[in-house]
Design a protein around this motif. Sequence first.
Motif, PDB file in Angstrom:
ATOM      1  N   PRO A 133      -5.596   0.842  10.397  1.00  0.00           N
ATOM      2  CA  PRO A 133      -4.749   0.428   9.265  1.00  0.00           C
ATOM      3  C   PRO A 133      -5.293  -0.733   8.434  1.00  0.00           C
ATOM      4  CG  PRO A 133      -3.427   0.783  11.230  1.00  0.00           C
ATOM      5  CD  PRO A 133      -4.866   0.867  11.653  1.00  0.00           C
ATOM      6  N   ASN A 134      -6.104  -1.572   9.003  1.00  0.00           N
ATOM      7  CA  ASN A 134      -6.626  -2.729   8.270  1.00  0.00           C
ATOM      8  C   ASN A 134      -8.001  -2.477   7.663  1.00  0.00           C
ATOM      9  OD1 ASN A 134      -4.329  -4.215   8.931  1.00  0.00           O
ATOM     10  ND2 ASN A 134      -5.220  -4.848  10.867  1.00  0.00           N
TER      11      ASN A 134
ATOM     12  N   GLN B  17      -8.948   1.769   2.520  1.00  0.00           N
ATOM     13  CA  GLN B  17      -7.894   1.509   1.539  1.00  0.00           C
ATOM     14  C   GLN B  17      -8.458   1.577   0.121  1.00  0.00           C
ATOM     15  OE1 GLN B  17      -6.271  -2.295   2.681  1.00  0.00           O
ATOM     16  NE2 GLN B  17      -5.470  -1.514   4.614  1.00  0.00           N
ATOM     17  N   THR B  18      -9.601   0.940  -0.078  1.00  0.00           N
ATOM     18  CA  THR B  18     -10.237   0.958  -1.396  1.00  0.00           C
ATOM     19  C   THR B  18     -10.627   2.383  -1.777  1.00  0.00           C
ATOM     20  OG1 THR B  18     -11.070  -1.286  -1.066  1.00  0.00           O
ATOM     21  CG2 THR B  18     -12.180   0.041  -2.738  1.00  0.00           C
ATOM     22  N   SER B  19     -11.167   3.108  -0.828  1.00  0.00           N
ATOM     23  CA  SER B  19     -11.569   4.494  -1.062  1.00  0.00           C
ATOM     24  C   SER B  19     -10.377   5.365  -1.436  1.00  0.00           C
ATOM     25  CB  SER B  19     -12.259   5.037   0.191  1.00  0.00           C
ATOM     26  OG  SER B  19     -12.582   6.391   0.024  1.00  0.00           O
ATOM     27  N   LEU B  20      -9.261   5.168  -0.757  1.00  0.00           N
ATOM     28  CA  LEU B  20      -8.062   5.948  -1.038  1.00  0.00           C
ATOM     29  C   LEU B  20      -7.608   5.725  -2.478  1.00  0.00           C
ATOM     30  CD1 LEU B  20      -5.690   7.765  -0.187  1.00  0.00           C
ATOM     31  CD2 LEU B  20      -4.517   5.680   0.584  1.00  0.00           C
TER      32      LEU B  20
ATOM     33  N   LEU C 225       0.833  -1.207   0.000  1.00  0.00           N
ATOM     34  CA  LEU C 225       0.000   0.000   0.000  1.00  0.00           C
ATOM     35  C   LEU C 225       0.865   1.254   0.000  1.00  0.00           C
ATOM     36  CD1 LEU C 225      -2.835  -1.011   2.490  1.00  0.00           C
ATOM     37  CD2 LEU C 225      -3.040  -0.686   0.012  1.00  0.00           C
ATOM     38  N   ARG C 226       1.918   1.236   0.787  1.00  0.00           N
ATOM     39  CA  ARG C 226       2.815   2.394   0.856  1.00  0.00           C
ATOM     40  C   ARG C 226       3.474   2.639  -0.493  1.00  0.00           C
ATOM     41  NH1 ARG C 226       7.755   3.473   0.894  1.00  0.00           N
ATOM     42  NH2 ARG C 226       8.474   1.331   0.994  1.00  0.00           N
ATOM     43  N   ILE C 227       3.916   1.575  -1.138  1.00  0.00           N
ATOM     44  CA  ILE C 227       4.567   1.701  -2.446  1.00  0.00           C
ATOM     45  C   ILE C 227       3.566   2.222  -3.483  1.00  0.00           C
ATOM     46  CG2 ILE C 227       5.603   0.389  -4.344  1.00  0.00           C
ATOM     47  CD1 ILE C 227       6.864  -1.407  -2.121  1.00  0.00           C
ATOM     48  N   ALA C 228       2.366   1.670  -3.485  1.00  0.00           N
ATOM     49  CA  ALA C 228       1.341   2.130  -4.434  1.00  0.00           C
ATOM     50  C   ALA C 228       1.006   3.604  -4.181  1.00  0.00           C
ATOM     51  CB  ALA C 228       0.089   1.271  -4.308  1.00  0.00           C
TER      52      ALA C 228
END
Length: 144
Positions: A96-97, A102-105, A41-44
């Motif tokens: 964080p989980n 995450q999907t929204s971001l 996630l951080r890399i993306a």
Amino acid sequence: MAAARPAPASPPQASAASPAPPAAGVIQSPENLVQDVDEHLRIADEHYVKAIAGLEQVVKSGEGTLDPALAATLQKNLGVIDQAITESRQAIKAQPNNQLAQTSLFEAFRQKVALLEDTVALINVMRKGDQAGAAKILGGLSKS
């Protein structure tokens, strides 16, 4: 006398930016899976941020080509997307989980990239004086 052979190349080292995948058949612990997902996630996130920064530079350099009212509308829409990115990041920081955050971001990142790409395309056709091309791009923007 035998010719000297070059030393075999050493295997590539795993970089800190990309963790090595687990060996085949090795089951990762939940903690390792979470760390692996977090790293991906951080890399993306970094890739999106870099792509967006590049597109924003192109848009900024050609903004004078756009009608001021249209440029203001595009900036307003980018502001809405930026707010969604900020809120998603805050939700991820708190949980964080949180898959939804995450999907929204990443959906907000995709929307921002698409809007910036469309804006760059619009700037390019406006510079060429291609009114039909501009109308086509604007029609696509209004649908999204």
